[in-house]
Design an enzyme around this catalytic site. Structure first.
Site, PDB file in Angstrom:
ATOM      1  N   THR A   1     160.702  15.252  58.375  1.00 60.09           N
ATOM      2  CA  THR A   1     159.794  14.296  59.004  1.00 60.09           C
ATOM      3  C   THR A   1     160.607  13.196  59.698  1.00 60.09           C
ATOM      4  O   THR A   1     161.775  12.976  59.369  1.00 60.09           O
ATOM      5  CB  THR A   1     158.821  13.707  57.967  1.00 60.09           C
ATOM      6  OG1 THR A   1     159.566  13.138  56.889  1.00 60.09           O
ATOM      7  CG2 THR A   1     157.887  14.782  57.425  1.00 60.09           C
TER       8      THR A   1
ATOM      9  N   THR B   1     161.077   9.633  60.211  1.00 63.41           N
ATOM     10  CA  THR B   1     161.880   8.548  59.639  1.00 63.41           C
ATOM     11  C   THR B   1     162.874   9.072  58.615  1.00 63.41           C
ATOM     12  O   THR B   1     164.010   8.603  58.535  1.00 63.41           O
ATOM     13  CB  THR B   1     160.969   7.489  58.990  1.00 63.41           C
ATOM     14  OG1 THR B   1     160.071   6.977  59.983  1.00 63.41           O
ATOM     15  CG2 THR B   1     161.768   6.347  58.402  1.00 63.41           C
ATOM     16  N   CYS B   2     162.452  10.058  57.844  1.00 63.82           N
ATOM     17  CA  CYS B   2     163.325  10.638  56.819  1.00 63.82           C
ATOM     18  C   CYS B   2     164.569  11.262  57.435  1.00 63.82           C
ATOM     19  O   CYS B   2     165.675  11.150  56.899  1.00 63.82           O
ATOM     20  CB  CYS B   2     162.558  11.694  56.016  1.00 63.82           C
ATOM     21  SG  CYS B   2     160.992  11.095  55.338  1.00 63.82           S
ATOM     22  N   SER B   3     164.386  11.926  58.586  1.00 61.42           N
ATOM     23  CA  SER B   3     165.490  12.644  59.224  1.00 61.42           C
ATOM     24  C   SER B   3     166.340  11.773  60.128  1.00 61.42           C
ATOM     25  O   SER B   3     167.538  11.987  60.259  1.00 61.42           O
ATOM     26  CB  SER B   3     164.944  13.826  60.043  1.00 61.42           C
ATOM     27  OG  SER B   3     164.300  14.761  59.218  1.00 61.42           O
TER      28      SER B   3
END
Length: 256
Positions: A57, A59-61
């Site tokens: 996803t 922001t996570c990546s």
């Protein structure tokens, strides 16, 4: 990523000083199934955990995982034994995400059934996105299985990312810690000098981004960016260092 929680999240004060949930994770290190218990991950160790809504996803990546990977050597210099990324995803997804992110400094933990996340009180409803039950975003410092400090993102609409980042965690552990400058290496597959420069950086605990020719970085692009036609070309904190010999000279001057 817009989503809403379906339950009230716990407060940091209600979790600090308490043990982490006692669960068994179904993981696949080295592509072999393995049961990882809470004790194996936390007992006798100082561990940083960051948890997020999902692998791959935005922001996570783009931010959450990469920055923890980048600051991992500094966190370890300041007493952290391991850095865990926990998400309500299965082992195959977590392993592929880690490989694609080149996050060698992070141990990814698949909480596919959400047992750990539910035990933390962080399981939230994201069915409006088709995600089902996922983790709220948070980070914590765990000492010998006990939560020393936890940073929980504010409970509001969307996917807030304000306090669970790697820099906030590092400042809590050591406000005087020196944050390393960003390092980028422009390289070419099969280039021995490129391999030598990257090995030297890795052996000295320096996390770097490898931008290679197979990512459409042609010799013309290299010359436009660096003023040179030779590979590799390394940058530290926006400053051009140069090729493999220049990287070694830089490391020598840093006392590494």
């Amino acid at each position: 990523m817009q989503a809403s929680t379906s339950t009230t999240l716990p407060t940091p004060e209600s979790l600090q000083g308490k043990p982490v949930p006692n669960v068994t994770f179904k993981a696949r290190p080295d592509d072999e199934w393995q049961d990882l218990g809470t004790d194996a991950l936390f007992k006798g160790k100082t561990v940083v955990v960051f948890s997020l809504p999902g692998a791959f996803t935005p922001t996570c990546s783009s931010t959450h995982l990469p920055r923890y990977n980048e600051l991992a050597p500094v966190l370890r210099e300041n007493g952290v034994d391991d850095i865990l990324c926990i998400s309500v995803n299965d082992a195959f997804v977590m392993n592929q995400w880690k490989a694609g992110q080149d996050a060698s400094n992070i141990t990814v933990i698949p909480d596919g059934n959400g047992d750990f996340t539910e035990g933390m009180g962080m399981l939230v409803d994201k069915r409006d996105l088709g995600f089902g039950q996922r983790s709220w975003r948070y980070a914590m410092l765990v000492k010998d299985g006990v939560i020393d400090k936890i940073f929980i993102e504010p409970e509001r609409e969307g996917d807030p990312f304000e306090v669970s980042d790697a820099d906030t965690m590092l400042r809590y552990i050591n406000p005087e810690a020196k944050i390393p400058e960003a390092v980028v290496v422009f390289s070419r597959p099969g280039c021995p000098h490129c391999a030598r420069a990257k090995t030297a950086l890795s052996e000295n605990g320096i996390v770097f981004t490898d931008v290679s020719e197979d990512q459409k970085i042609t010799s013309n692009v290299l010359r436009a960016v660096t003023g040179s036609l030779t590979w590799p070309q390394a940058f530290v904190g926006g400053r051009l260092i140069g090729g493999a010999d220049d990287v070694q000279d830089y490391l020598d001057k840093q006392g590494r």
